[in-house]
Design a protein around this motif. Sequence first.
Motif, short mmCIF file in Angstrom:
data_model
loop_
_atom_site.label_atom_id
_atom_site.label_comp_id
_atom_site.label_asym_id
_atom_site.label_seq_id
_atom_site.Cartn_x
_atom_site.Cartn_y
_atom_site.Cartn_z
N GLU A 173 0.84 -1.21 0.00
CA GLU A 173 0.00 0.00 0.00
C GLU A 173 0.87 1.25 0.00
N VAL A 174 1.90 1.26 0.85
CA VAL A 174 2.81 2.41 0.91
C VAL A 174 3.48 2.64 -0.43
N GLU A 175 3.96 1.56 -1.03
CA GLU A 175 4.66 1.70 -2.31
C GLU A 175 3.72 2.18 -3.41
N VAL A 179 4.26 5.53 -5.54
CA VAL A 179 4.42 5.45 -6.99
C VAL A 179 3.41 6.34 -7.72
N SER A 180 2.25 6.56 -7.11
CA SER A 180 1.24 7.39 -7.75
C SER A 180 1.74 8.80 -8.01
N GLY A 181 2.64 9.28 -7.14
CA GLY A 181 3.18 10.63 -7.31
C GLY A 181 2.23 11.74 -6.94
N ALA A 195 0.99 7.87 2.60
CA ALA A 195 2.04 6.86 2.78
C ALA A 195 2.97 7.24 3.92
N LEU A 196 3.30 8.53 4.02
CA LEU A 196 4.19 8.99 5.09
C LEU A 196 3.55 8.77 6.46
N ARG A 197 2.25 9.00 6.56
CA ARG A 197 1.57 8.80 7.84
C ARG A 197 1.57 7.32 8.23
N ILE A 198 1.39 6.43 7.22
CA ILE A 198 1.43 4.99 7.51
C ILE A 198 2.80 4.59 8.05
N LEU A 199 3.87 5.11 7.44
CA LEU A 199 5.23 4.80 7.89
C LEU A 199 5.48 5.34 9.29
N MET A 200 4.92 6.52 9.59
CA MET A 200 5.09 7.09 10.93
C MET A 200 4.38 6.25 11.98
N VAL A 201 3.19 5.78 11.65
CA VAL A 201 2.47 4.93 12.59
C VAL A 201 3.25 3.65 12.86
N LYS A 202 3.89 3.12 11.82
CA LYS A 202 4.69 1.91 11.98
C LYS A 202 6.08 2.20 12.55
N GLU A 254 13.69 5.52 9.46
CA GLU A 254 14.67 5.62 8.37
C GLU A 254 13.95 5.72 7.02
N ARG A 255 12.92 4.90 6.84
CA ARG A 255 12.14 4.97 5.59
C ARG A 255 11.41 6.30 5.51
#
Length: 780
Positions: free
Chosen positions: A630-632, A636-638, A646-653, A657-658
């Motif tokens: 989902e993040v990728e 990719v959608s730009g 996507a950034l919020r999903i990575l922050m929650v996880k 580094e990503r």
Amino acid sequence: GKRAGNQLSDFKDYAGSQKLGDLLTFSKDEPSRIKLSDVRVSPDGRHIHVLLRQPKVGLMTFDKHERPQLALSPKKLDVWFKGGVSIVDVFYLDLLHNKGKGTGVVAVVVYENGKAEFWKFLDCKTGWHLLQTSDLCNSPRARVVSVCVCSSLLVWCEERPASESSPALSSTRDKLRYCVCRRDCEVEDGAVNLGGLKIILHNNPKFTVISSGDYVHLLPDLKAKLQLCISKFFLTWSPRHDSFTISTTCKNTPIKKLSAKESDFRRLIADSLGYLSALEPPEICSFSPTGCGGLLLLLNTGWLYLLQEDGMLRRVYKLADNFTPQADTHTSLCFYVNTAALIVGKTLHLMEVNCGRELQKIALKREGLLYTNQADRRTPFLLSETGLFMLADKNSTGKVLGLSPAESNQSGAVLVEAIFEEACKYYQQRSLSSTQLTVESLKKGGRFQAPISLASILRNYLNSGLRRTETEALVALEELKGSLVRGGVKEVEAVGGTLVEKEVVRLLSSSELDGEALLYLNSIFAMFPSQAWSAAQAALQLHHNGEGSLSSRAAPDVWKMVLTPSALPVFELLCQSVVCFQPGWLPRFLQLSQQQQGGESGENNVPLYRRALWVLSSLDTDTEQRQGLEVELLLVSGRPNAILQALRILMVKRQWERVTQVAQQFCKQSPLLNKEIFNALLCEVSQHRELDPYLDLLWALCPEDYTVTTILNLVLKNIPCSSPSPAPFADPHSSHLAIGQLKPLLRKVLQRETKPSQRYADILQSPLYPPPALPLDLLV
């Protein structure tokens, strides 16, 4: 064989023949007062009913008496109405399903106001006698719009006016003011017994109810616009199974089968509305029941379909490509066991239902109405302004199905002859008789239909010009079938994979896919997922370079077919295969698809990344893997909003580094996106110390127009409240943000300001290695 028209009657043997002739005469200068669609012929052919719409509303009946002397003063079934109350329909009760005894037939006349009259015709009593008058509807304000009889049930669709106390209905709800009702009906010893009213369906649109065998079909109003979702499908009600089936003319299998215990139309179709809204089915121009549960349907595309008892919709015959149904185009359609008869204008088409072969095309002198006769259900019967006709078989001499003399001079005659020679060998080997079969006996006997049908098809094909490529394709298909029959398990799998690949490539390379072809493609992916995925890679010529990117050498037209949104889109099918067999390819496949699409997507089209996300969410995949994909896909959608999601999903996880990698990559995309990303990161920095190792990277992303005041306001707005208040100098291992962490950022911002603020000048003068930093929340 060929059929010839034999006249059964010129109407002179019907009482009132002169008046009947006048009614049926069509003038070129003036439109007739009646339409052929308003004429009914009784099952025994002895009674003709004419529904009058204008200028007078009523019914006229013309009867053929078995004993003419009794017809001198017959009791006719003629009805006239004032005040605009029209007749909905006239039909006959099947006394085999009732308890009727003795001779005579019972006709039911149903009026718009819900009244039903039951009439019985008796030769011995010189005509028609009224048995009973009943009210079908419970409400005196109800209006019947269509009616039929199914076994011993009267079924009708009625319009129920909105309550005077209720507010005005919306345009959509206003179309759902109809209901479908039923009553049991029995005729016994001249008495009619009607059961209580039961509602089959309510809150539904206007339906035309058609009985066929043990089923009742509910077709949408032919005058309704197909833009309305409620007009894009039809229902079939089975009293025996107490069920509804939802079908549409662009899908050859039923959409859904539901219990008839749910009688609210809106709830019945609620789960199918999303699917139905995307369909663009052909319109129904004409219909005819088969009498055994099915229905013949003529569509505005020129195709004649057969709706079978099991709900399957099967193509039968295609009219000429220039067929364009007009409002004033006369059509008549009827089913005769294995033959379908269709009149369009003044042309009669006879088709074999099982194989779709056109048996005969007959030019009529006048327009006609097709009808059935209970004494001979296999023979077409026709009514025109000059009388009644039946289309009987000519005496066949065998030349109709055999080879014509002209064919012996054609280049393909030898091939046609070879069919019969091979058939002789085949049947002779399997025959228990000692009688020698010959080509001539096969042609004339009529017992062996396979070679005759194949020869007929081939002759028609040869007459239209033999195409070498198509012949080679037929030969290849035969070879393939032979391989499947003779091969072992591995050989069959290999041949099946080859066949699937050829079919997928063929479908994706076609100029356009209609609804049936899309369903076929879906079924291939469902039944042969692995082979279909390999075929899709071959069709798109996908190449994975090992460095995380995909390329394609397929033609733009192939990609256009893949990416075009439709009821059953190809793009979603391919995404499902990618997730199943190569999940890591999905983001790159989306990227490649977006490159191929370019800027051609319409304003109403759903973005490709959302379509890919929908596929991903609908599959049963590992949660961790799904979130990563989902993040990728979002990245990719730009698209800015997708990147922030996507950034919020990575922050929650807490994948910091990503997070910093994504921030560095996309802050360069636009100043506005840079601000949104930096604000989100600064908010995280204000709440915990997990980003401390990456602060130098984050401070480098600070927007050029940000001031010290801007930064401090953002920090103070997002800093968590501490309770109890910490000590003046925080523990170095505390989770609270300290001024020391912000100092490099504030110094950087102050240095680039054209007029540095003296308010924060002490920051620049502070020692390089300060004592333990003062928590920011003490500065408030």
